[in-house]
Design an enzyme around this catalytic site. Structure first.
Site, short mmCIF file in Angstrom:
data_model
loop_
_atom_site.label_atom_id
_atom_site.label_comp_id
_atom_site.label_asym_id
_atom_site.label_seq_id
_atom_site.Cartn_x
_atom_site.Cartn_y
_atom_site.Cartn_z
N TYR A 26 -4.19 1.32 -5.13
CA TYR A 26 -3.07 2.00 -4.46
C TYR A 26 -2.45 3.00 -5.44
O TYR A 26 -1.62 2.65 -6.29
CB TYR A 26 -2.02 0.99 -3.96
CG TYR A 26 -2.54 0.00 -2.92
CD1 TYR A 26 -3.77 0.19 -2.26
CD2 TYR A 26 -1.81 -1.13 -2.57
CE1 TYR A 26 -4.24 -0.71 -1.32
CE2 TYR A 26 -2.28 -2.03 -1.62
CZ TYR A 26 -3.49 -1.82 -1.00
OH TYR A 26 -3.96 -2.72 -0.07
N TRP B 281 0.84 -1.21 0.00
CA TRP B 281 0.00 0.00 0.00
C TRP B 281 0.87 1.26 0.00
O TRP B 281 0.54 2.28 -0.60
CB TRP B 281 -0.91 -0.01 1.24
CG TRP B 281 -1.98 1.02 1.28
CD1 TRP B 281 -2.44 1.79 0.24
CD2 TRP B 281 -2.75 1.41 2.44
NE1 TRP B 281 -3.45 2.61 0.68
CE2 TRP B 281 -3.65 2.40 2.02
CE3 TRP B 281 -2.77 1.01 3.77
CZ2 TRP B 281 -4.57 3.01 2.89
CZ3 TRP B 281 -3.68 1.59 4.64
CH2 TRP B 281 -4.57 2.59 4.20
N GLY C 43 -3.15 -4.48 8.14
CA GLY C 43 -3.06 -3.69 9.37
C GLY C 43 -2.42 -4.48 10.50
O GLY C 43 -2.64 -4.19 11.68
N SER C 44 -1.60 -5.46 10.16
CA SER C 44 -1.06 -6.40 11.15
C SER C 44 -0.29 -5.69 12.28
O SER C 44 -0.24 -6.17 13.40
CB SER C 44 -0.13 -7.41 10.47
OG SER C 44 -0.78 -7.98 9.36
N LEU C 45 0.30 -4.54 11.96
CA LEU C 45 1.07 -3.79 12.98
C LEU C 45 0.31 -2.56 13.46
O LEU C 45 0.89 -1.67 14.07
CB LEU C 45 2.43 -3.36 12.38
CG LEU C 45 3.37 -4.50 12.01
CD1 LEU C 45 4.59 -3.97 11.26
CD2 LEU C 45 3.81 -5.26 13.26
N GLY D 46 3.18 -3.88 6.10
CA GLY D 46 3.40 -2.76 5.18
C GLY D 46 4.84 -2.27 5.29
O GLY D 46 5.33 -1.98 6.37
N GLN E 293 13.08 -2.24 6.94
CA GLN E 293 11.81 -2.67 7.55
C GLN E 293 11.52 -4.14 7.25
O GLN E 293 11.06 -4.88 8.12
CB GLN E 293 10.66 -1.77 7.11
CG GLN E 293 10.81 -0.35 7.64
CD GLN E 293 9.56 0.50 7.52
OE1 GLN E 293 8.70 0.24 6.69
NE2 GLN E 293 9.47 1.53 8.36
N GLN F 96 -8.95 -11.55 3.01
CA GLN F 96 -8.00 -10.55 3.56
C GLN F 96 -8.75 -9.59 4.49
O GLN F 96 -9.23 -8.56 4.08
CB GLN F 96 -7.33 -9.79 2.41
CG GLN F 96 -6.21 -8.91 2.92
CD GLN F 96 -5.43 -8.19 1.82
OE1 GLN F 96 -5.29 -6.99 1.87
NE2 GLN F 96 -4.94 -8.92 0.83
N LYS G 265 8.26 1.31 18.34
CA LYS G 265 9.26 2.35 18.04
C LYS G 265 8.80 3.75 18.42
O LYS G 265 9.56 4.71 18.31
CB LYS G 265 9.63 2.31 16.56
CG LYS G 265 8.51 2.72 15.62
CD LYS G 265 8.97 2.66 14.18
CE LYS G 265 7.84 2.91 13.22
NZ LYS G 265 8.27 2.83 11.83
N1 NAP Z 1 -7.47 -5.09 1.97
C1 NAP Z 1 -7.44 -3.87 2.46
O1 NAP Z 1 -8.46 -3.15 2.52
C2 NAP Z 1 -6.14 -3.33 2.99
C3 NAP Z 1 -6.12 -2.18 3.78
C4 NAP Z 1 -4.91 -1.73 4.27
C5 NAP Z 1 -3.73 -2.43 3.99
N2 NAP Z 1 -3.77 -3.54 3.19
C6 NAP Z 1 -2.54 -4.31 2.88
O2 NAP Z 1 -1.93 -4.71 4.09
C7 NAP Z 1 -0.60 -4.19 4.16
C8 NAP Z 1 -0.25 -3.96 5.62
O3 NAP Z 1 -1.11 -3.01 6.24
P1 NAP Z 1 -0.65 -1.54 6.48
O4 NAP Z 1 0.52 -1.26 5.62
O5 NAP Z 1 -1.81 -0.69 6.30
O6 NAP Z 1 -0.23 -1.45 8.01
P2 NAP Z 1 0.78 -2.22 8.96
O7 NAP Z 1 1.45 -3.34 8.32
O8 NAP Z 1 -0.01 -2.43 10.19
O9 NAP Z 1 1.85 -1.07 9.31
C9 NAP Z 1 2.76 -0.60 8.36
C10 NAP Z 1 3.77 0.31 9.04
O10 NAP Z 1 4.55 -0.42 9.97
C11 NAP Z 1 5.82 0.15 10.08
N3 NAP Z 1 6.85 -0.89 9.91
C12 NAP Z 1 6.83 -1.98 9.10
N4 NAP Z 1 7.94 -2.71 9.28
C13 NAP Z 1 8.67 -2.08 10.23
C14 NAP Z 1 9.92 -2.35 10.86
N5 NAP Z 1 10.64 -3.45 10.56
N6 NAP Z 1 10.37 -1.48 11.79
C15 NAP Z 1 9.66 -0.39 12.11
N7 NAP Z 1 8.47 -0.08 11.55
C16 NAP Z 1 7.99 -0.93 10.62
C17 NAP Z 1 5.92 1.24 9.05
O11 NAP Z 1 5.62 2.44 9.78
P3 NAP Z 1 6.25 3.89 9.46
O12 NAP Z 1 5.30 4.44 8.47
O13 NAP Z 1 6.18 4.61 10.78
O14 NAP Z 1 7.62 3.67 8.94
C18 NAP Z 1 4.80 0.90 8.09
O15 NAP Z 1 4.30 2.00 7.41
C19 NAP Z 1 -0.62 -2.97 3.23
O16 NAP Z 1 0.65 -2.56 2.80
C20 NAP Z 1 -1.49 -3.51 2.11
O17 NAP Z 1 -0.75 -4.38 1.26
C21 NAP Z 1 -4.96 -4.00 2.71
#
Ligand code: NAP
Length: 310
Positions: free
Chosen positions: A57, A21, A206-208, A279, A285, A177, A216
């Site tokens: 996206y 995303w 949204g796993s994190l 994400g 990361q 998903q 952090k």
């Molecule tokens: N199906 C749907 O409707 C839907 C909706 C949302 C997302 N998604 C998918 O799910 C994926 C994951 O969800 P998400 O990206 O929204 O949120 P997420 O995985 O909960 O959080 C992503 C954030 O975690 C931080 N991060 C990741 N790895 C890290 C590391 N090793 N150390 C420190 N910080 C780290 C980064 O934050 P910082 O920005 O602070 O660096 C990154 O932006 C998306 O990329 C997308 O592919 C799907």
């Protein structure tokens, strides 16, 4: 890196899925594409083989950035998931609308194939429930795409258990998903049990909790991306969330791991989850995230993580 079976399909994926995303250039801000592409390749080098994107996206831009990152890598050694539903028009200012009609699914799949520069998509998902199209029509399109070799399997994202049950009456759902993390556990109530009963592979978004579960933050940060308006990242609530997450440091340290690795590990061991999506913005990361693979938490430790974040 080990592989897990995606539901009842013959698709084998890494226990961490690389979330794309952040490549869209909208909700997360415009990020350096060289970092995003380098992260894709670093993930592949480290054994990650599963990448999740969506046509929405950045109105196709995210798929193109992912294709640039994957350029030159052997196609049979990575698995691509993408999604559709949010139909946009090229005229500036025209609003998006939801669309899972037969013709749109067939047409939009072709557009995603072009942007991803591939002959087939492994996992093709309806991004949301779309109330103005009968699901039988969408599933007919998915079957046609499978028959033509354009997709390997299909599924849904953000559907409730009732919507999934309805969908199953009209077609095959191989992958789901939903949103899930240890702060937001609604999926455990009915979506997860249904997916387990039906053998549906689960990849969580949204796993994190948008980075909150990485350990952090200090609680003082301000954000200029989608977190600017998210109540979990504002004022007292943000501080309380950070305090809870920081309590995980003791468990993480006792395992010689970081908080993010502890949290992803607990997701990987969740019996309903095939692979959590994480994400990613930069190579460091994905390097941090893959440290969640190849070790394990005891049942007692799993509950310590859950209870700390309850
Ligand atoms: N199906 C749907 O409707 C839907 C909706 C949302 C997302 N998604 C998918 O799910 C994926 C994951 O969800 P998400 O990206 O929204 O949120 P997420 O995985 O909960 O959080 C992503 C954030 O975690 C931080 N991060 C990741 N790895 C890290 C590391 N090793 N150390 C420190 N910080 C780290 C980064 O934050 P910082 O920005 O602070 O660096 C990154 O932006 C998306 O990329 C997308 O592919 C799907």
């Amino acid at each position: 890196m080990e592989r897990v079976q995606l539901g009842r399909t013959d698709i084998m994926v890494s226990p961490i899925c690389f979330g794309c995303w952040q490549m869209g250039g909208t909700y997360w801000g415009r990020l350096p594409e060289e970092d995003l592409e380098a992260a894709v390749r670093r993930g592949f080098e480290l054994g990650v083989n599963f990448y999740d994107t969506a046509d929405a996206y950045g109105n196709g831009h995210g798929e193109e950035v992912l294709a640039d990152g994957l350029d030159g890598l052997p196609r049979d050694q990575y698995v691509l998931a993408t999604k559709l539903c949010h139909h946009w028009l090229d005229e500036p200012g025209s609003p998006r609308y939801e669309d899972l009609t037969y013709d749109y699914v067939i047409w939009e799949c072709e557009q995603s194939l072009k942007r991803l520069r591939t002959d087939y998509i492994d996992v093709y998902l309806a991004h949301a429930w779309e109330p103005m199209t009968h699901p039988s029509e969408t599933f007919l399109a998915f079957e046609k795409l499978k028959k033509d070799g354009k997709i390997r399997c299909a599924g849904v994202s953000n559907w409730t258990a009732e919507q999934i049950r309805t969908g199953l009456r009209f077609g095959r759902i191989d992958v789901c998903q939903p949103c899930f993390n240890f702060f937001q556990r609604e999926a455990e109530k009915d979506v997860f049990p249904l997916c387990m009963a039906e053998g549906i592979g689960v990849m969580t978004w949204g796993s994190l909790r948008f980075g909150l579960l990485t350990g952090k933050y200090t609680g003082q940060e301000t954000f200029d991306d989608l977190r600017k308006t998210d109540p979990d990242f504002q004022g007292q609530k943000f501080k309380e969330n950070v305090e809870k997450v920081n309590k995980l440091k003791t468990i993480a340290e006792s395992k010689g791991k970081t908080v993010i690795q502890l949290v992803i590990r607990a997701m990987i061991q969740h019996p309903a989850i095939t692979t959590p999506i994480v994400g990613i913005k930069r190579p460091d990361q994905i390097e941090g995230a893959v440290g969640a693979v190849g070790w394990s938490l005891t049942q007692q430790e799993l509950y310590a993580v859950r209870d700390t974040l309850a």
